[in-house]
Design an enzyme around this catalytic site. Structure first.
Site, mmCIF file in Angstrom:
data_model
loop_
_atom_site.group_PDB
_atom_site.id
_atom_site.type_symbol
_atom_site.label_atom_id
_atom_site.label_comp_id
_atom_site.label_asym_id
_atom_site.label_seq_id
_atom_site.Cartn_x
_atom_site.Cartn_y
_atom_site.Cartn_z
ATOM 1 N N LYS A 55 0.791 -1.177 -0.122
ATOM 2 C CA LYS A 55 0.111 -0.205 0.011
ATOM 3 C C LYS A 55 0.935 1.257 -0.004
ATOM 4 O O LYS A 55 0.567 2.247 -1.039
ATOM 5 C CB LYS A 55 -0.988 -0.044 1.233
ATOM 6 C CG LYS A 55 -2.105 -1.092 0.880
ATOM 7 C CD LYS A 55 -2.803 -1.172 2.168
ATOM 8 C CE LYS A 55 -3.784 -2.469 1.951
ATOM 9 N NZ LYS A 55 -4.736 -2.869 3.197
ATOM 10 N N GLN A 99 -5.130 -2.273 9.221
ATOM 11 C CA GLN A 99 -4.936 -3.516 8.475
ATOM 12 C C GLN A 99 -5.509 -4.220 9.538
ATOM 13 O O GLN A 99 -5.408 -4.480 10.745
ATOM 14 C CB GLN A 99 -3.553 -3.764 8.248
ATOM 15 C CG GLN A 99 -3.312 -5.122 7.497
ATOM 16 C CD GLN A 99 -3.850 -4.750 6.104
ATOM 17 O OE1 GLN A 99 -3.743 -3.864 5.548
ATOM 18 N NE2 GLN A 99 -3.888 -6.111 5.676
ATOM 19 N N ASP A 122 -11.429 2.003 3.249
ATOM 20 C CA ASP A 122 -11.600 0.560 2.976
ATOM 21 C C ASP A 122 -12.938 0.139 2.789
ATOM 22 O O ASP A 122 -13.260 -0.832 2.310
ATOM 23 C CB ASP A 122 -11.254 -0.321 4.441
ATOM 24 C CG ASP A 122 -10.052 -1.043 4.202
ATOM 25 O OD1 ASP A 122 -9.344 -1.351 3.283
ATOM 26 O OD2 ASP A 122 -9.255 -1.149 5.521
HETATM 27 N N1 GUN Z 1 -6.781 -7.653 5.448
HETATM 28 C C1 GUN Z 1 -7.215 -8.251 4.325
HETATM 29 N N2 GUN Z 1 -7.637 -7.378 3.391
HETATM 30 C C2 GUN Z 1 -7.852 -6.088 3.799
HETATM 31 C C3 GUN Z 1 -8.202 -5.180 3.537
HETATM 32 O O1 GUN Z 1 -8.822 -4.796 2.320
HETATM 33 N N3 GUN Z 1 -8.239 -3.832 4.154
HETATM 34 C C4 GUN Z 1 -7.774 -4.019 5.703
HETATM 35 N N4 GUN Z 1 -7.830 -3.031 6.416
HETATM 36 N N5 GUN Z 1 -7.215 -5.353 6.104
HETATM 37 C C5 GUN Z 1 -7.305 -6.221 5.324
#
Ligand code: GUN
Length: 293
Positions: A55, A99, A122
Protein backbone atom coordinates in the site's frame (compact mmCIF):
# COMPACT_ATOMS: atom_id res chain seq x y z
CA UNK A 1 -12.64 -23.59 -27.74
CA UNK A 2 -10.46 -20.59 -28.61
CA UNK A 3 -7.77 -19.48 -26.17
CA UNK A 4 -9.31 -17.65 -23.20
CA UNK A 5 -8.79 -13.93 -22.79
CA UNK A 6 -6.45 -13.44 -19.84
CA UNK A 7 -7.94 -10.74 -17.61
CA UNK A 8 -4.71 -9.11 -16.49
CA UNK A 9 -5.32 -7.15 -13.33
CA UNK A 10 -1.65 -6.30 -13.46
CA UNK A 11 -2.01 -4.42 -16.77
CA UNK A 12 -5.39 -2.88 -15.94
CA UNK A 13 -4.17 -1.66 -12.54
CA UNK A 14 -1.09 -0.14 -14.16
CA UNK A 15 -3.27 1.80 -16.58
CA UNK A 16 -5.38 3.11 -13.66
CA UNK A 17 -2.27 4.07 -11.63
CA UNK A 18 -1.08 6.11 -14.60
CA UNK A 19 -4.43 7.93 -14.73
CA UNK A 20 -4.26 8.59 -10.98
CA UNK A 21 -0.69 9.91 -11.28
CA UNK A 22 -1.85 12.35 -13.97
CA UNK A 23 -4.63 13.62 -11.70
CA UNK A 24 -2.22 14.01 -8.77
CA UNK A 25 0.12 16.06 -10.97
CA UNK A 26 -2.83 18.24 -12.05
CA UNK A 27 -3.87 18.73 -8.43
CA UNK A 28 -0.35 19.85 -7.58
CA UNK A 29 -0.33 22.32 -10.48
CA UNK A 30 -3.64 23.72 -9.29
CA UNK A 31 -2.24 24.18 -5.78
CA UNK A 32 -4.43 21.39 -4.35
CA UNK A 33 -3.34 18.96 -1.68
CA UNK A 34 -1.57 15.71 -2.56
CA UNK A 35 -3.75 12.78 -1.38
CA UNK A 36 -2.47 11.27 1.86
CA UNK A 37 -3.22 7.70 2.99
CA UNK A 38 -2.35 6.44 6.47
CA UNK A 39 -2.21 2.75 7.36
CA UNK A 40 -2.33 1.45 10.91
CA UNK A 41 -0.51 -1.85 11.40
CA UNK A 42 -0.84 -3.62 14.76
CA UNK A 43 1.70 -6.38 15.49
CA UNK A 44 3.94 -8.20 13.00
CA UNK A 45 1.74 -10.62 11.07
CA UNK A 46 3.71 -11.61 7.92
CA UNK A 47 0.82 -11.26 5.48
CA UNK A 48 -0.28 -7.92 6.93
CA UNK A 49 3.31 -6.59 6.79
CA UNK A 50 3.45 -7.47 3.10
CA UNK A 51 0.05 -5.99 2.24
CA UNK A 52 0.75 -2.74 4.08
CA UNK A 53 4.17 -2.40 2.45
CA UNK A 54 2.45 -2.75 -0.97
CA UNK A 55 0.00 0.00 0.00
CA UNK A 56 2.86 2.35 0.87
CA UNK A 57 4.73 1.47 -2.33
CA UNK A 58 1.60 2.03 -4.46
CA UNK A 59 1.09 5.48 -2.89
CA UNK A 60 4.64 6.46 -3.76
CA UNK A 61 4.21 5.34 -7.37
CA UNK A 62 1.19 7.59 -8.00
CA UNK A 63 2.56 10.55 -6.03
CA UNK A 64 0.42 10.22 -2.88
CA UNK A 65 1.78 10.86 0.58
CA UNK A 66 1.57 7.87 2.91
CA UNK A 67 2.15 7.27 6.59
CA UNK A 68 2.61 3.86 8.16
CA UNK A 69 1.65 3.85 11.84
CA UNK A 70 2.92 0.81 13.73
CA UNK A 71 1.69 -0.32 17.11
CA UNK A 72 2.72 -3.35 19.20
CA UNK A 73 0.22 -6.20 19.41
CA UNK A 74 -0.31 -5.54 23.13
CA UNK A 75 -1.95 -2.17 22.39
CA UNK A 76 -5.29 -1.93 24.22
CA UNK A 77 -8.54 -1.40 22.39
CA UNK A 78 -8.92 2.00 24.11
CA UNK A 79 -5.47 3.09 22.92
CA UNK A 80 -6.28 2.05 19.37
CA UNK A 81 -9.59 3.92 19.53
CA UNK A 82 -7.71 7.03 20.71
CA UNK A 83 -5.36 6.76 17.73
CA UNK A 84 -8.35 6.52 15.39
CA UNK A 85 -9.95 9.57 17.00
CA UNK A 86 -6.72 11.49 16.28
CA UNK A 87 -6.61 10.35 12.65
CA UNK A 88 -10.27 11.29 12.21
CA UNK A 89 -9.49 14.95 12.98
CA UNK A 90 -6.06 15.14 11.33
CA UNK A 91 -6.74 17.36 8.29
CA UNK A 92 -3.53 16.30 6.60
CA UNK A 93 -4.76 12.69 6.28
CA UNK A 94 -7.48 12.20 3.67
CA UNK A 95 -8.12 8.55 4.35
CA UNK A 96 -6.82 5.73 6.51
CA UNK A 97 -7.11 2.01 7.02
CA UNK A 98 -6.57 -0.27 9.98
CA UNK A 99 -5.02 -3.46 8.63
CA UNK A 100 -6.95 -6.59 9.58
CA UNK A 101 -6.83 -9.03 11.28
CA UNK A 102 -6.35 -7.32 14.65
CA UNK A 103 -5.17 -9.20 17.75
CA UNK A 104 -7.92 -11.26 19.39
CA UNK A 105 -8.30 -9.00 22.44
CA UNK A 106 -9.47 -6.17 20.17
CA UNK A 107 -13.04 -5.94 18.86
CA UNK A 108 -12.45 -5.26 15.15
CA UNK A 109 -16.01 -4.14 14.49
CA UNK A 110 -15.79 -1.56 17.28
CA UNK A 111 -12.55 -0.25 15.77
CA UNK A 112 -13.97 -0.04 12.23
CA UNK A 113 -17.07 1.73 13.49
CA UNK A 114 -14.87 4.37 15.18
CA UNK A 115 -13.41 5.46 11.83
CA UNK A 116 -14.92 8.62 10.30
CA UNK A 117 -16.96 7.22 7.34
CA UNK A 118 -15.56 10.08 5.19
CA UNK A 119 -12.04 8.76 5.78
CA UNK A 120 -12.94 5.03 5.62
CA UNK A 121 -11.17 4.24 2.35
CA UNK A 122 -11.55 0.49 3.06
CA UNK A 123 -15.33 0.94 2.85
CA UNK A 124 -15.82 -1.25 5.93
CA UNK A 125 -17.72 1.24 8.15
CA UNK A 126 -21.42 0.35 8.56
CA UNK A 127 -22.33 3.74 7.03
CA UNK A 128 -20.40 2.92 3.84
CA UNK A 129 -21.77 -0.64 3.75
CA UNK A 130 -25.28 0.83 4.09
CA UNK A 131 -24.63 3.44 1.41
CA UNK A 132 -23.41 0.73 -0.97
CA UNK A 133 -26.50 -1.38 -0.29
CA UNK A 134 -28.76 1.59 -1.05
CA UNK A 135 -26.82 2.50 -4.21
CA UNK A 136 -25.69 5.81 -2.66
CA UNK A 137 -22.27 7.33 -3.19
CA UNK A 138 -19.63 6.26 -0.66
CA UNK A 139 -16.46 4.20 -0.38
CA UNK A 140 -16.70 0.71 -1.88
CA UNK A 141 -14.58 -2.12 -0.45
CA UNK A 142 -11.40 -2.59 -2.48
CA UNK A 143 -11.66 -6.16 -3.79
CA UNK A 144 -15.27 -6.01 -5.07
CA UNK A 145 -14.70 -2.54 -6.48
CA UNK A 146 -11.48 -3.69 -8.18
CA UNK A 147 -13.31 -6.65 -9.74
CA UNK A 148 -16.07 -4.37 -11.11
CA UNK A 149 -13.39 -2.08 -12.60
CA UNK A 150 -11.56 -5.08 -14.12
CA UNK A 151 -14.75 -6.36 -15.77
CA UNK A 152 -15.64 -2.89 -17.07
CA UNK A 153 -12.23 -2.10 -18.52
CA UNK A 154 -11.99 -5.50 -20.19
CA UNK A 155 -15.44 -5.30 -21.78
CA UNK A 156 -17.00 -8.20 -19.88
CA UNK A 157 -20.79 -7.99 -20.16
CA UNK A 158 -22.62 -8.66 -16.88
CA UNK A 159 -26.17 -7.56 -17.71
CA UNK A 160 -28.56 -10.51 -17.63
CA UNK A 161 -25.72 -12.92 -16.89
CA UNK A 162 -25.78 -15.47 -14.10
CA UNK A 163 -22.94 -14.73 -11.67
CA UNK A 164 -22.14 -17.40 -9.14
CA UNK A 165 -20.00 -16.19 -6.23
CA UNK A 166 -18.50 -18.79 -3.90
CA UNK A 167 -17.92 -17.33 -0.42
CA UNK A 168 -20.03 -14.85 1.57
CA UNK A 169 -17.37 -12.83 3.42
CA UNK A 170 -18.10 -9.26 4.54
CA UNK A 171 -15.22 -7.91 2.48
CA UNK A 172 -15.63 -9.81 -0.80
CA UNK A 173 -18.52 -12.19 -1.50
CA UNK A 174 -21.33 -10.32 0.20
CA UNK A 175 -20.57 -6.81 -1.18
CA UNK A 176 -19.77 -8.23 -4.64
CA UNK A 177 -23.22 -9.85 -4.75
CA UNK A 178 -24.71 -6.39 -4.10
CA UNK A 179 -22.59 -4.59 -6.70
CA UNK A 180 -23.18 -7.12 -9.48
CA UNK A 181 -26.95 -7.04 -9.02
CA UNK A 182 -27.24 -3.21 -9.02
CA UNK A 183 -28.80 -1.38 -11.93
CA UNK A 184 -25.48 -0.07 -13.26
CA UNK A 185 -23.32 -0.47 -16.36
CA UNK A 186 -21.40 -3.27 -14.67
CA UNK A 187 -24.30 -4.86 -12.82
CA UNK A 188 -27.78 -6.11 -13.71
CA UNK A 189 -26.58 -9.67 -13.20
CA UNK A 190 -28.56 -12.44 -11.59
CA UNK A 191 -26.41 -13.38 -8.63
CA UNK A 192 -26.19 -16.62 -6.67
CA UNK A 193 -24.14 -16.35 -3.48
CA UNK A 194 -22.86 -19.79 -2.47
CA UNK A 195 -21.29 -20.72 0.87
CA UNK A 196 -20.31 -23.64 3.07
CA UNK A 197 -23.93 -24.84 3.45
CA UNK A 198 -24.78 -24.67 -0.26
CA UNK A 199 -26.05 -28.00 -1.55
CA UNK A 200 -24.36 -29.39 -4.66
CA UNK A 201 -21.92 -26.54 -5.12
CA UNK A 202 -20.45 -28.09 -8.29
CA UNK A 203 -23.87 -28.06 -9.95
CA UNK A 204 -24.38 -24.41 -8.89
CA UNK A 205 -20.97 -23.45 -10.25
CA UNK A 206 -21.76 -25.11 -13.60
CA UNK A 207 -24.74 -22.76 -13.99
CA UNK A 208 -22.46 -19.71 -13.96
CA UNK A 209 -21.86 -17.44 -16.93
CA UNK A 210 -19.46 -15.63 -14.60
CA UNK A 211 -17.92 -17.71 -11.81
CA UNK A 212 -16.24 -15.91 -8.92
CA UNK A 213 -14.67 -18.17 -6.30
CA UNK A 214 -13.66 -16.22 -3.16
CA UNK A 215 -13.32 -18.90 -0.52
CA UNK A 216 -9.56 -19.15 -0.02
CA UNK A 217 -9.17 -22.85 -0.83
CA UNK A 218 -6.32 -23.40 -3.30
CA UNK A 219 -7.39 -25.09 -6.55
CA UNK A 220 -10.90 -25.76 -5.25
CA UNK A 221 -12.56 -25.07 -8.62
CA UNK A 222 -11.86 -27.87 -11.10
CA UNK A 223 -12.78 -28.13 -14.80
CA UNK A 224 -15.90 -30.24 -14.12
CA UNK A 225 -17.36 -27.28 -12.13
CA UNK A 226 -17.14 -24.81 -15.03
CA UNK A 227 -19.49 -24.30 -17.96
CA UNK A 228 -17.87 -24.12 -21.39
CA UNK A 229 -17.25 -20.43 -22.24
CA UNK A 230 -17.68 -19.09 -18.69
CA UNK A 231 -15.80 -16.05 -17.41
CA UNK A 232 -13.78 -17.01 -14.30
CA UNK A 233 -12.63 -14.42 -11.75
CA UNK A 234 -10.38 -16.03 -9.15
CA UNK A 235 -10.30 -14.08 -5.88
CA UNK A 236 -8.24 -16.66 -3.98
CA UNK A 237 -4.74 -15.68 -2.87
CA UNK A 238 -3.61 -18.30 -0.37
CA UNK A 239 0.04 -18.47 0.64
CA UNK A 240 1.39 -21.98 0.29
CA UNK A 241 4.94 -23.01 1.21
CA UNK A 242 7.25 -23.07 -1.83
CA UNK A 243 10.98 -23.53 -1.33
CA UNK A 244 11.76 -22.51 -4.90
CA UNK A 245 10.64 -18.94 -4.06
CA UNK A 246 12.84 -16.41 -2.28
CA UNK A 247 9.96 -15.53 0.04
CA UNK A 248 9.45 -19.23 0.86
CA UNK A 249 5.84 -19.23 -0.36
CA UNK A 250 3.78 -19.00 -3.53
CA UNK A 251 0.32 -17.47 -4.03
CA UNK A 252 -2.35 -19.97 -5.06
CA UNK A 253 -5.78 -19.13 -6.42
CA UNK A 254 -9.06 -20.92 -5.77
CA UNK A 255 -9.06 -22.20 -9.36
CA UNK A 256 -7.12 -25.08 -10.91
CA UNK A 257 -5.99 -22.72 -13.66
CA UNK A 258 -4.41 -25.20 -16.08
CA UNK A 259 -7.54 -27.29 -16.49
CA UNK A 260 -10.14 -24.50 -16.11
CA UNK A 261 -8.55 -21.97 -18.49
CA UNK A 262 -9.16 -24.03 -21.69
CA UNK A 263 -12.92 -24.18 -20.87
CA UNK A 264 -13.30 -20.50 -20.08
CA UNK A 265 -13.75 -17.51 -22.42
CA UNK A 266 -11.88 -15.21 -20.01
CA UNK A 267 -10.01 -15.87 -16.78
CA UNK A 268 -7.91 -14.02 -14.20
CA UNK A 269 -4.47 -15.41 -13.34
CA UNK A 270 -3.10 -15.68 -9.78
CA UNK A 271 -0.96 -13.75 -9.14
CA UNK A 272 -1.61 -10.78 -11.46
CA UNK A 273 -5.42 -10.87 -11.54
CA UNK A 274 -7.65 -9.63 -8.75
CA UNK A 275 -4.77 -8.79 -6.35
CA UNK A 276 -3.43 -5.75 -8.27
CA UNK A 277 -7.01 -4.51 -8.77
CA UNK A 278 -7.63 -4.63 -5.01
CA UNK A 279 -4.49 -2.56 -4.49
CA UNK A 280 -5.43 0.06 -7.07
CA UNK A 281 -9.00 0.31 -5.77
CA UNK A 282 -7.60 1.58 -2.46
CA UNK A 283 -5.74 4.30 -4.37
CA UNK A 284 -8.96 5.22 -6.20
CA UNK A 285 -10.75 5.56 -2.85
CA UNK A 286 -7.94 7.67 -1.42
CA UNK A 287 -8.08 10.02 -4.41
CA UNK A 288 -11.84 10.25 -3.93
CA UNK A 289 -11.33 11.07 -0.23
CA UNK A 290 -8.92 13.85 -1.16
CA UNK A 291 -11.40 15.26 -3.69
CA UNK A 292 -14.07 15.27 -0.97
CA UNK A 293 -12.00 17.31 1.49
N1 GUN B 1 -6.90 -7.56 5.52
C1 GUN B 1 -7.14 -8.26 4.38
N2 GUN B 1 -7.68 -7.46 3.44
C2 GUN B 1 -7.79 -6.25 3.98
C3 GUN B 1 -8.27 -5.00 3.49
O1 GUN B 1 -8.74 -4.86 2.36
N3 GUN B 1 -8.20 -3.96 4.35
C4 GUN B 1 -7.73 -4.08 5.61
N4 GUN B 1 -7.73 -3.01 6.40
N5 GUN B 1 -7.27 -5.22 6.11
C5 GUN B 1 -7.30 -6.29 5.28
Amino acid sequence: MAEPKILSGKDTAKEIRQEIAVEVAKRKEAGLKVPHLAAVLVGNDGGSETYVSYKVKDCKEVGFDSTLIRRDDDITEEELLELIAELNVNDDIDGFIVQLPLPEHIDSQRVITAIDPNKDVDGFHPTNVGRMNLGLDGFLPATPSGIIELLERNGIETSGKHCVIIGRSNIVGSPLSVLLSRNRKVGNATVTLCHSRTKDLAEMARQADILIPALGKPEFVTADMVKEGAVVVDVGTTRVPDNSKKSGFALKGDVKFDEVAPKSSAITPVPGGVGPMTRVALLMNTLKAARMQ
